[in-house]
Design a protein around this motif. Structure first.
Motif, mmCIF file in Angstrom:
data_model
loop_
_atom_site.group_PDB
_atom_site.id
_atom_site.type_symbol
_atom_site.label_atom_id
_atom_site.label_comp_id
_atom_site.label_asym_id
_atom_site.label_seq_id
_atom_site.Cartn_x
_atom_site.Cartn_y
_atom_site.Cartn_z
ATOM 1 N N UNK A 1 -24.965 13.628 -0.689
ATOM 2 C CA UNK A 1 -24.088 14.096 -1.835
ATOM 3 C C UNK A 1 -23.139 14.821 -1.542
ATOM 4 N N UNK A 2 -22.935 15.662 -0.614
ATOM 5 C CA UNK A 2 -22.038 16.429 -0.241
ATOM 6 C C UNK A 2 -21.425 16.368 0.956
ATOM 7 N N UNK A 3 -21.196 15.081 1.389
ATOM 8 C CA UNK A 3 -20.679 14.890 2.747
ATOM 9 C C UNK A 3 -19.525 13.530 2.593
ATOM 10 N N UNK A 4 -18.621 13.525 3.442
ATOM 11 C CA UNK A 4 -17.560 12.494 3.293
ATOM 12 C C UNK A 4 -17.772 11.415 4.447
ATOM 13 N N UNK A 5 -17.382 10.236 4.128
ATOM 14 C CA UNK A 5 -17.651 9.094 5.068
ATOM 15 C C UNK A 5 -16.327 8.347 5.436
ATOM 16 N N UNK A 6 -16.343 7.875 6.532
ATOM 17 C CA UNK A 6 -15.382 7.208 7.035
ATOM 18 C C UNK A 6 -16.008 5.525 6.977
ATOM 19 N N UNK A 7 -15.305 4.494 6.708
ATOM 20 C CA UNK A 7 -15.694 3.085 6.402
ATOM 21 C C UNK A 7 -16.154 2.705 7.948
ATOM 22 N N UNK A 8 -17.350 1.848 7.800
ATOM 23 C CA UNK A 8 -18.210 1.639 9.115
ATOM 24 C C UNK A 8 -17.370 0.911 10.001
ATOM 25 N N UNK A 9 -16.361 -0.069 9.749
ATOM 26 C CA UNK A 9 -15.464 -0.797 10.574
ATOM 27 C C UNK A 9 -14.557 0.114 11.229
ATOM 28 N N UNK A 10 -13.988 0.992 10.585
ATOM 29 C CA UNK A 10 -13.005 2.064 11.037
ATOM 30 C C UNK A 10 -14.101 2.869 12.192
ATOM 31 N N UNK A 11 -15.116 3.187 11.733
ATOM 32 C CA UNK A 11 -15.692 4.162 12.627
ATOM 33 C C UNK A 11 -16.161 3.330 14.002
ATOM 34 N N UNK A 12 -16.241 2.204 13.789
ATOM 35 C CA UNK A 12 -16.691 1.435 14.880
ATOM 36 C C UNK A 12 -15.577 1.359 16.013
ATOM 37 N N UNK A 13 -14.296 1.145 15.270
ATOM 38 C CA UNK A 13 -13.018 1.022 16.096
ATOM 39 C C UNK A 13 -12.762 2.222 16.747
#
Ligand code: KIV
Length: 277
Positions: A260-272
């Motif tokens: 709930x209290x964290x931010x995410x990077x999109x999975x494909x972006x993170x993979x790159x």
């Protein structure tokens, strides 16, 4: 619409009790305002309850003005009164008028409060004549506590008569109201009956036109000592302690922060990103 000198004066005439509390910052001032308090005093008690000083005489004018400004920013309805610190009037009375102007012009306060001292009446007259409303303060006056010989003032005929004279002198000098601190309730009632301006009591019984308490006392936040006249209306110390202990537990056991209290990077972006390392 903010409370004004005429609206506060009118409350005495209509026998409506005036409510006043201290506040010192943008966290609490909006809460007092939302609750419907009539007057907020940015008291020099800040020296003790916020800054941990031993005496109110230690606080500077800059500190008082900075905190008064924060309180004004956090309010729309309450009258905000800036407390003239010891250094602004008792060290050199010539400094009093420019200091009072800093409270109204720089901080945006609607009035200032002055404790009784030997030059009070001259100083009050000058400030009132400049157009700044003044609230007087008699009885126990912490800035001159060393000269008073005790907490409760006016316990015998002579000292009670002196309080009556001081109250009248403040009214004649043009004060719009007066704080009575640690005065026998009978004497506070007499003074309230004599004066045309409202009396605001602290440790002065229920017969005053209004009441004031130090916010940190009535919320149970100030633990150094508890004066007899203080009633604790909420345990904010206890609530804070519980909250902070829960935070410590959750950080230690890894349950905070959760998804709930964290931010995410999109999975494909993170993979790159990973592949770029
Ligand atoms: O500084 C203060 O908080 C005060 C009130 C106790 C009236 O002067």
């Amino acid at each position: 619409m903010r409370q004004t000198v005429p609206s506060i004066t009118e409350m005495k005439k209509k026998k409506q009790k005036i409510t006043m509390l201290t506040a010192y910052d943008f966290s609490f001032a909006p809460i007092l305002d939302a609750a419907g308090i009539d007057i907020i005093l940015v008291g020099d008690s800040m020296a003790n309850v916020v800054l941990g000083m031993e005496s109110t005489t230690e606080i500077s004018l800059d500190e008082m003005v900075m905190h008064s400004r924060a309180v004004v920013r956090g309010t729309e309805r309450a009258m905000v009164v800036g407390d003239m610190p010891y250094c602004s009037c008792q060290v050199d009375p010539e400094l009093a008028l420019p200091a009072a102007r800093r409270f109204t012009e720089e901080a945006g306060c609607q009035a200032v409060k002055i404790e009784w001292f030997e030059n009070t009446i001259a100083v009050t007259g000058r400030i009132v004549q400049s157009g700044i409303p003044v609230m007087g303060h008699i009885g126990f006056t912490p800035q001159t506590a060393d000269k008073l010989g005790g907490i409760v003032q006016g316990k015998d005929i002579e000292t009670a008569r002196r309080l009556v004279e001081q109250a009248k002198a403040f009214e004649e000098a043009g004060c719009f109201s007066i704080v009575l601190e640690c005065v026998p309730w009978q004497i506070a009632e007499v003074i309230t009956g004599i004066l045309g301006i409202p009396t605001i009591g602290i440790g002065a019984g229920a017969g005053c036109d209004g009441q004031v308490l130090v916010l940190n006392d009535m919320l149970g936040l100030f633990k150094r000592f508890k004066p007899k006249f203080v009633k604790i209306f909420a345990d904010i110390y206890g609530a804070s302690l519980d909250g902070i202990r829960s935070y410590i537990d959750e950080v230690k056991n890894g349950t905070f922060p959760s998804e709930e209290e964290r931010f995410s990077m999109k999975a494909d972006e993170f993979e790159k990103f990973r592949n770029s390392l």
